[in-house]
Design a protein around this motif. Structure first.
Motif, PDB file in Angstrom:
ATOM      1  N   THR A 246      31.805  47.208  39.366  1.00  0.00           N
ATOM      2  CA  THR A 246      31.834  45.837  39.983  1.00  0.00           C
ATOM      3  C   THR A 246      30.586  45.623  40.811  1.00  0.00           C
ATOM      4  O   THR A 246      29.846  44.629  40.517  1.00  0.00           O
TER       5      THR A 246
ATOM      6  N   TYR B 254      31.276  41.743  37.012  1.00  0.00           N
ATOM      7  CA  TYR B 254      32.491  41.040  37.741  1.00  0.00           C
ATOM      8  C   TYR B 254      33.666  40.669  36.898  1.00  0.00           C
ATOM      9  O   TYR B 254      33.247  40.109  35.887  1.00  0.00           O
TER      10      TYR B 254
ATOM     11  N   LYS C  53      37.028  38.045  37.078  1.00  0.00           N
ATOM     12  CA  LYS C  53      37.757  36.999  37.650  1.00  0.00           C
ATOM     13  C   LYS C  53      38.849  37.469  38.569  1.00  0.00           C
ATOM     14  O   LYS C  53      39.308  36.911  39.544  1.00  0.00           O
ATOM     15  N   ASP C  54      39.536  38.687  38.292  1.00  0.00           N
ATOM     16  CA  ASP C  54      40.680  39.194  39.060  1.00  0.00           C
ATOM     17  C   ASP C  54      40.316  40.529  39.939  1.00  0.00           C
ATOM     18  O   ASP C  54      41.201  41.009  40.454  1.00  0.00           O
ATOM     19  N   ASP C  55      39.158  40.570  40.240  1.00  0.00           N
ATOM     20  CA  ASP C  55      38.519  41.660  41.078  1.00  0.00           C
ATOM     21  C   ASP C  55      39.149  41.388  42.577  1.00  0.00           C
ATOM     22  O   ASP C  55      38.900  40.134  43.036  1.00  0.00           O
ATOM     23  N   TRP C  56      39.627  42.205  43.155  1.00  0.00           N
ATOM     24  CA  TRP C  56      40.284  42.186  44.482  1.00  0.00           C
ATOM     25  C   TRP C  56      39.248  41.599  45.382  1.00  0.00           C
ATOM     26  O   TRP C  56      39.540  40.770  46.226  1.00  0.00           O
TER      27      TRP C  56
ATOM     28  N   ALA D  15      36.116  40.578  45.324  1.00  0.00           N
ATOM     29  CA  ALA D  15      35.361  39.374  44.926  1.00  0.00           C
ATOM     30  C   ALA D  15      36.114  38.159  45.103  1.00  0.00           C
ATOM     31  O   ALA D  15      35.942  36.954  45.610  1.00  0.00           O
ATOM     32  N   GLY D  16      37.590  38.171  44.723  1.00  0.00           N
ATOM     33  CA  GLY D  16      38.655  37.104  44.826  1.00  0.00           C
ATOM     34  C   GLY D  16      38.723  36.884  46.466  1.00  0.00           C
ATOM     35  O   GLY D  16      38.482  35.612  46.733  1.00  0.00           O
ATOM     36  N   LEU D  17      39.146  37.945  47.043  1.00  0.00           N
ATOM     37  CA  LEU D  17      38.980  37.465  48.712  1.00  0.00           C
ATOM     38  C   LEU D  17      37.955  37.087  49.403  1.00  0.00           C
ATOM     39  O   LEU D  17      38.042  36.029  50.072  1.00  0.00           O
TER      40      LEU D  17
ATOM     41  N   TRP E  24      35.814  35.067  47.904  1.00  0.00           N
ATOM     42  CA  TRP E  24      35.457  33.636  47.259  1.00  0.00           C
ATOM     43  C   TRP E  24      36.520  32.910  48.103  1.00  0.00           C
ATOM     44  O   TRP E  24      36.348  31.828  48.494  1.00  0.00           O
ATOM     45  N   SER E  25      37.810  33.293  48.037  1.00  0.00           N
ATOM     46  CA  SER E  25      38.838  32.397  48.897  1.00  0.00           C
ATOM     47  C   SER E  25      38.688  32.209  50.072  1.00  0.00           C
ATOM     48  O   SER E  25      39.137  31.127  50.721  1.00  0.00           O
TER      49      SER E  25
END
Length: 229
Positions: free
Chosen positions: A100, A106, A108-111, A113-115, A117-118
């Motif tokens: 990653t 990357y 979309k459901d990567d742990w 990267a998602g955190l 972003w959010s």
């Protein structure tokens, strides 16, 4: 002739009179919590929201994890693992991390990267909320402190977007308060559009932030901080 009374009907009418009478009193009440209009002063209406951003930039989170936007593993992964500043040695077999971040691949459901972003959009949302309040404060109550608080909120919004655009490139540009989930369903803006917002916010901050603060406000944003950024 004797009059006949229906006591159940009389009781219902009596209860209706009580209910409607009490409803009128109940509805004629002042708000139980203060509103921006109640507070009156522009700086007072904004101070809690803006000063809270100093804590949120450290603790901004995507539940259930704390501080994952600007620190902890997701931040280190995005800003350290992808460069030679950090290497994965504690868990050399963590192929997912290497794939990653080291290889820039990357999902979309990567742990992490998602955190990342959010949490950044959560923080930007708080900045937008503060700036929305600022827009609705009466012009006559906008004093020097008000202008400084607005400048701080704009600096922080620029900071959030600076992290996002460097990390992801094109991202949705949300510079307004979201009142319903669909408000945030936007196409990605170009990198140049994101940098334009960042530059505009920082120029506004430069124009209003003070050169220095009294000792009791050590660490609070200054004109030089915005100029340097």
């Amino acid at each position: 002739m004797k009059a006949k009374f229906n006591f159940s009907t009389i009781g219902a009418l009596a209860m209706s009179a009580i209910v409607f009478g009490s409803c009128e009193d109940f509805l004629d009440r002042k708000p139980l919590t203060a509103t921006v209009i109640d507070i009156g002063s522009g700086s007072a209406a904004l101070s809690g929201r803006v000063l809270g951003l100093y804590g949120e930039v450290r603790n901004s989170k995507a539940e259930p994890y704390s501080g994952d936007g600007f620190q902890n593993i997701p931040w280190v992964a995005m800003n350290g693992f992808r460069s030679d500043d950090a290497e994965l040695v504690a868990d050399p077999g963590a192929s997912a991390w290497h794939q990653t971040y080291d290889n820039f691949v990357y999902a979309k459901d990567d742990w992490g990267a998602g955190l990342y972003w959010s949490a950044h959009y959560t923080f930007i949302g708080l900045c937008n909320d503060a700036l929305d309040v600022a827009e609705n404060v009466d012009v006559d109550s906008r004093d020097a402190d008000y202008n400084i608080l607005v400048a701080e909120a704009k600096f922080f919004r620029a900071y959030g977007y600076f992290d996002l655009v460097r990390t992801f490139g094109s991202v949705p540009l949300i510079d307004f308060k979201i009142n319903s989930p669909t408000d945030g369903h936007l196409e990605k803006s170009s990198v140049q559009e994101v940098y334009t917002l960042i530059e505009n916010d920082l120029n506004d901050a430069i124009g209003a932030l003070p050169v220095s603060w009294a000792s009791g406000y050590s660490g609070r944003l200054t004109k030089a901080a915005a100029q340097t950024f």
